[in-house]
Design a protein around this motif. Structure first.
Motif, PDB file in Angstrom:
ATOM      1  N   ASN A 271       0.761  -1.206  -0.067  1.00 10.38           N
ATOM      2  CA  ASN A 271      -0.094   0.065  -0.053  1.00 10.38           C
ATOM      3  C   ASN A 271       0.803   1.409   0.160  1.00 10.38           C
ATOM      4  N   GLU A 272       1.892   1.027  -0.151  1.00 11.72           N
ATOM      5  CA  GLU A 272       3.103   2.176  -0.210  1.00 11.72           C
ATOM      6  C   GLU A 272       3.344   2.861   1.067  1.00 11.72           C
ATOM      7  N   ASN A 273       2.688   2.592   2.192  1.00  8.63           N
ATOM      8  CA  ASN A 273       2.899   3.138   3.490  1.00  8.63           C
ATOM      9  C   ASN A 273       4.142   2.315   4.028  1.00  8.63           C
ATOM     10  N   LYS A 274       5.193   2.970   4.219  1.00 11.71           N
ATOM     11  CA  LYS A 274       6.303   2.337   4.722  1.00 11.71           C
ATOM     12  C   LYS A 274       6.209   2.078   6.287  1.00 11.71           C
ATOM     13  N   LEU A 275       5.434   2.813   7.094  1.00  9.72           N
ATOM     14  CA  LEU A 275       5.105   2.507   8.439  1.00  9.72           C
ATOM     15  C   LEU A 275       4.125   1.181   8.651  1.00  9.72           C
TER      16      LEU A 275
END
Length: 100
Positions: A15-19
């Motif tokens: 989802n491209e959320n690196k967290l």
């Protein structure tokens, strides 16, 4: 497929959320996979991945990893064509303009 510990392997956040490091959001990618998941380039004027203005016709063209997908009247139509092709070829690792 590629395994962690091999050369040129990295983890991709779907989802491209690196967290967001949930197992369901992580995919191990090799070199050939990762280039397909790059984010949209900063100089992209269409606002969509794989879509650009065709200089001579003034229409929007779509392309995915070197595969020309055609000319379209709107950037949105071209972006949908890109997504359709990306899903067919790359499945779950495809980065889409309109995420499912």
């Amino acid at each position: 497929g590629p395994k962690l510990g091999e050369d040129n392997v990295e983890v991709h956040h779907i989802n491209e959320n690196k967290l967001d490091n949930r197992k369901t959001n992580l995919k191990v990618l090799g070199d050939s996979d990762h280039r397909l998941t790059r984010a949209r380039q900063k100089n992209n004027t269409s606002g969509y991945k794989g879509v650009s203005m065709h200089k001579f016709t003034g229409r929007w063209q779509a392309a995915c990893t070197g595969k020309y997908l055609g000319l379209f009247d709107t950037a949105e139509q071209a972006a949908h064509a890109y997504d359709t092709y990306a899903i067919d070829v790359y499945g779950d690792v495809a980065q889409l303009n309109f995420p499912r």
